[in-house]
Design a protein around this motif. Structure first.
Motif, PDB file in Angstrom:
ATOM      1  N   GLY A 136       6.484  -3.359  -5.587  1.00 51.95           N
ATOM      2  CA  GLY A 136       7.916  -3.469  -5.870  1.00 51.95           C
ATOM      3  C   GLY A 136       8.629  -3.865  -4.596  1.00 51.95           C
ATOM      4  N   ASN A 137       9.898  -4.201  -4.707  1.00 54.60           N
ATOM      5  CA  ASN A 137      10.685  -4.650  -3.553  1.00 54.60           C
ATOM      6  C   ASN A 137      11.373  -3.478  -2.872  1.00 54.60           C
ATOM      7  OD1 ASN A 137      10.027  -7.347  -4.156  1.00 54.60           O
ATOM      8  ND2 ASN A 137      11.688  -7.443  -5.635  1.00 54.60           N
ATOM      9  N   MET A 138      11.737  -3.678  -1.601  1.00 54.26           N
ATOM     10  CA  MET A 138      12.395  -2.644  -0.800  1.00 54.26           C
ATOM     11  C   MET A 138      13.495  -3.287   0.037  1.00 54.26           C
ATOM     12  SD  MET A 138      10.757  -0.400   2.347  1.00 54.26           S
ATOM     13  CE  MET A 138      10.036   0.945   1.435  1.00 54.26           C
ATOM     14  N   THR A 139      14.579  -2.541   0.241  1.00 59.56           N
ATOM     15  CA  THR A 139      15.629  -2.957   1.157  1.00 59.56           C
ATOM     16  C   THR A 139      15.680  -1.941   2.289  1.00 59.56           C
ATOM     17  OG1 THR A 139      16.898  -3.999  -0.601  1.00 59.56           O
ATOM     18  CG2 THR A 139      18.111  -3.417   1.392  1.00 59.56           C
ATOM     19  N   VAL A 140      15.764  -2.442   3.526  1.00 61.98           N
ATOM     20  CA  VAL A 140      15.843  -1.585   4.708  1.00 61.98           C
ATOM     21  C   VAL A 140      17.142  -1.929   5.421  1.00 61.98           C
ATOM     22  CG1 VAL A 140      14.744  -0.902   6.883  1.00 61.98           C
ATOM     23  CG2 VAL A 140      13.325  -1.526   4.903  1.00 61.98           C
ATOM     24  N   SER A 141      18.069  -0.959   5.487  1.00 67.14           N
ATOM     25  CA  SER A 141      19.370  -1.229   6.107  1.00 67.14           C
ATOM     26  C   SER A 141      19.311  -1.113   7.623  1.00 67.14           C
ATOM     27  CB  SER A 141      20.437  -0.281   5.552  1.00 67.14           C
ATOM     28  OG  SER A 141      20.133   1.055   5.877  1.00 67.14           O
ATOM     29  N   GLY A 142      18.279  -0.482   8.157  1.00 66.72           N
ATOM     30  CA  GLY A 142      18.110  -0.328   9.603  1.00 66.72           C
ATOM     31  C   GLY A 142      16.958  -1.173  10.088  1.00 66.72           C
ATOM     32  N   ASN A 143      16.042  -0.565  10.857  1.00 62.93           N
ATOM     33  CA  ASN A 143      14.914  -1.274  11.457  1.00 62.93           C
ATOM     34  C   ASN A 143      13.610  -0.972  10.732  1.00 62.93           C
ATOM     35  OD1 ASN A 143      16.533  -2.379  13.527  1.00 62.93           O
ATOM     36  ND2 ASN A 143      16.415  -0.447  14.645  1.00 62.93           N
ATOM     37  N   LEU A 144      12.670  -1.910  10.848  1.00 60.55           N
ATOM     38  CA  LEU A 144      11.346  -1.801  10.255  1.00 60.55           C
ATOM     39  C   LEU A 144      10.328  -1.893  11.374  1.00 60.55           C
ATOM     40  CD1 LEU A 144       9.542  -1.816   7.658  1.00 60.55           C
ATOM     41  CD2 LEU A 144       9.755  -4.308   7.695  1.00 60.55           C
ATOM     42  N   TRP A 147      12.042   6.831   7.159  1.00 61.34           N
ATOM     43  CA  TRP A 147      10.974   7.013   6.179  1.00 61.34           C
ATOM     44  C   TRP A 147       9.705   6.462   6.804  1.00 61.34           C
ATOM     45  CZ3 TRP A 147      12.343   9.153   1.395  1.00 61.34           C
ATOM     46  CH2 TRP A 147      11.279   9.326   0.506  1.00 61.34           C
ATOM     47  N   THR A 148       8.682   7.319   6.976  1.00 60.43           N
ATOM     48  CA  THR A 148       7.435   6.914   7.620  1.00 60.43           C
ATOM     49  C   THR A 148       6.278   6.996   6.639  1.00 60.43           C
ATOM     50  OG1 THR A 148       8.187   7.639   9.799  1.00 60.43           O
ATOM     51  CG2 THR A 148       5.817   7.451   9.491  1.00 60.43           C
ATOM     52  N   PHE A 149       5.569   5.880   6.478  1.00 63.56           N
ATOM     53  CA  PHE A 149       4.345   5.850   5.678  1.00 63.56           C
ATOM     54  C   PHE A 149       3.192   6.107   6.638  1.00 63.56           C
ATOM     55  CE2 PHE A 149       7.374   3.330   3.269  1.00 63.56           C
ATOM     56  CZ  PHE A 149       7.216   3.844   1.996  1.00 63.56           C
ATOM     57  N   ASP A 150       2.490   7.243   6.448  1.00 67.29           N
ATOM     58  CA  ASP A 150       1.416   7.614   7.355  1.00 67.29           C
ATOM     59  C   ASP A 150       0.143   7.858   6.563  1.00 67.29           C
ATOM     60  OD1 ASP A 150       1.980  10.050   6.136  1.00 67.29           O
ATOM     61  OD2 ASP A 150       2.402  11.120   7.986  1.00 67.29           O
ATOM     62  N   GLY A 151      -0.821   8.530   7.163  1.00 67.04           N
ATOM     63  CA  GLY A 151      -2.066   8.858   6.481  1.00 67.04           C
ATOM     64  C   GLY A 151      -3.099   7.761   6.601  1.00 67.04           C
ATOM     65  N   THR A 152      -4.162   7.879   5.813  1.00 69.91           N
ATOM     66  CA  THR A 152      -5.273   6.920   5.864  1.00 69.91           C
ATOM     67  C   THR A 152      -5.615   6.342   4.495  1.00 69.91           C
ATOM     68  OG1 THR A 152      -6.871   8.715   5.628  1.00 69.91           O
ATOM     69  CG2 THR A 152      -6.307   8.042   7.884  1.00 69.91           C
ATOM     70  N   ALA A 153      -4.947   6.779   3.455  1.00 72.48           N
ATOM     71  CA  ALA A 153      -5.279   6.338   2.095  1.00 72.48           C
ATOM     72  C   ALA A 153      -4.761   4.928   1.817  1.00 72.48           C
ATOM     73  CB  ALA A 153      -4.683   7.309   1.076  1.00 72.48           C
ATOM     74  N   SER A 154      -5.538   4.162   1.068  1.00 71.48           N
ATOM     75  CA  SER A 154      -5.084   2.874   0.543  1.00 71.48           C
ATOM     76  C   SER A 154      -4.380   3.160  -0.775  1.00 71.48           C
ATOM     77  CB  SER A 154      -6.261   1.923   0.321  1.00 71.48           C
ATOM     78  OG  SER A 154      -6.792   1.503   1.561  1.00 71.48           O
ATOM     79  N   VAL A 155      -3.066   2.911  -0.818  1.00 73.68           N
ATOM     80  CA  VAL A 155      -2.262   3.276  -1.981  1.00 73.68           C
ATOM     81  C   VAL A 155      -1.224   2.198  -2.282  1.00 73.68           C
ATOM     82  CG1 VAL A 155      -2.534   5.768  -1.611  1.00 73.68           C
ATOM     83  CG2 VAL A 155      -0.600   4.561  -0.583  1.00 73.68           C
ATOM     84  N   ASN A 156      -0.658   2.280  -3.489  1.00 70.45           N
ATOM     85  CA  ASN A 156       0.429   1.396  -3.885  1.00 70.45           C
ATOM     86  C   ASN A 156       1.770   2.020  -3.544  1.00 70.45           C
ATOM     87  OD1 ASN A 156      -1.337  -0.502  -4.933  1.00 70.45           O
ATOM     88  ND2 ASN A 156      -1.228   0.321  -6.999  1.00 70.45           N
ATOM     89  N   ILE A 157       2.708   1.156  -3.153  1.00 69.48           N
ATOM     90  CA  ILE A 157       4.070   1.575  -2.858  1.00 69.48           C
ATOM     91  C   ILE A 157       4.994   0.767  -3.753  1.00 69.48           C
ATOM     92  CG2 ILE A 157       5.890   1.647  -1.112  1.00 69.48           C
ATOM     93  CD1 ILE A 157       3.665   1.788   0.988  1.00 69.48           C
ATOM     94  N   ASN A 158       5.677   1.461  -4.679  1.00 70.10           N
ATOM     95  CA  ASN A 158       6.678   0.814  -5.514  1.00 70.10           C
ATOM     96  C   ASN A 158       8.015   1.506  -5.263  1.00 70.10           C
ATOM     97  OD1 ASN A 158       8.369  -0.323  -7.337  1.00 70.10           O
ATOM     98  ND2 ASN A 158       7.132   0.121  -9.130  1.00 70.10           N
ATOM     99  N   PRO A 159       8.803   0.974  -4.297  1.00 69.43           N
ATOM    100  CA  PRO A 159      10.078   1.601  -3.963  1.00 69.43           C
ATOM    101  C   PRO A 159      11.191   1.292  -4.958  1.00 69.43           C
ATOM    102  CG  PRO A 159       9.584  -0.176  -2.429  1.00 69.43           C
ATOM    103  CD  PRO A 159       8.447  -0.098  -3.399  1.00 69.43           C
ATOM    104  N   GLY A 160      10.883   0.565  -6.021  1.00 75.41           N
ATOM    105  CA  GLY A 160      11.852   0.334  -7.087  1.00 75.41           C
ATOM    106  C   GLY A 160      13.133  -0.350  -6.648  1.00 75.41           C
ATOM    107  N   GLY A 161      13.098  -1.095  -5.551  1.00 79.71           N
ATOM    108  CA  GLY A 161      14.290  -1.791  -5.069  1.00 79.71           C
ATOM    109  C   GLY A 161      15.277  -0.894  -4.343  1.00 79.71           C
TER     110      GLY A 161
END
Length: 192
Positions: free
Chosen positions: A129-137, A96-110
């Protein structure tokens, strides 16, 4: 004359097949441009299967119900993310890649994601919101990653790597928590 984008509102079940990926939609609304990028996505029920192709979302992305299976390849998101309710989310071992140039909110809902990459050229991606990443960040572009005033946590089972001149965690409110008994690598290299 062909419109450059159009809105599809789906009440029944429609299957769209493209290359190796198949997408199934039921009560999902999205705007699709001619270059196959999605400028807005909302799912309140039904099933979405991202297949194995790149899924490119350039508008607000909202998930509040149903079953969403991400691409086993790459999903890119340039705008806001809002997850609420109790949807079923399968990361499908993709990135999952967050790209672009906009300043935005990210609520991954856990939700739990596989690999996550912050690859935005500018702007601030603010966690609400909180996020869990099972691989690499990873963080590989000069954009900023921050938290709202409440304080948010990214729980990481893999490694963290930053090759960016940008800032990851602009305040003490964004926490990176390593999970599991494995050895984790935390690396930061940048130029500029």
């Amino acid at each position: 004359m062909l419109a450059t984008n159009f809105l599809i509102g789906v009440d029944g079940l429609i299957n769209l097949t493209s290359g190796a990926g198949t997408s199934s939609f039921n009560t999902i609304t999205f705007t699709l441009q001619l270059d196959n990028t999605v400028t807005a996505f909302t799912q309140a029920a039904g099933v979405f299967n991202g297949g194995s192709n790149t899924n490119d979302f350039n508008g607000p992305w909202t998930l509040s119900g149903g079953t969403y299976t991400a691409s086993s390849g790459t999903t890119t998101m340039a705008n806001a993310m809002t997850v609420s309710g109790a949807p079923t989310f399968n990361h499908n071992s993709g990135t999952w890649t967050f790209d672009g140039t906009a300043s935005v909110n990210i609520n991954p809902g856990g939700l739990t994601f596989n690999h996550v990459n912050f690859s935005h050229a500018s702007g601030t991606k603010t966690f609400t919101g909180n996020m869990t990443v099972s691989g690499n960040l990873t963080h590989d572009q000069p954009g900023t990653v921050a938290s709202d005033a409440t304080g948010r946590t990214i729980t990481l089972s893999g490694n963290f790597s930053s090759t960016s001149t940008g800032i990851f965690g602009t305040s003490a409110n964004l926490f990176l928590a390593f999970a599991g008994d494995a050895t984790h690598t935390l690396s930061r290299t940048s130029t500029g």
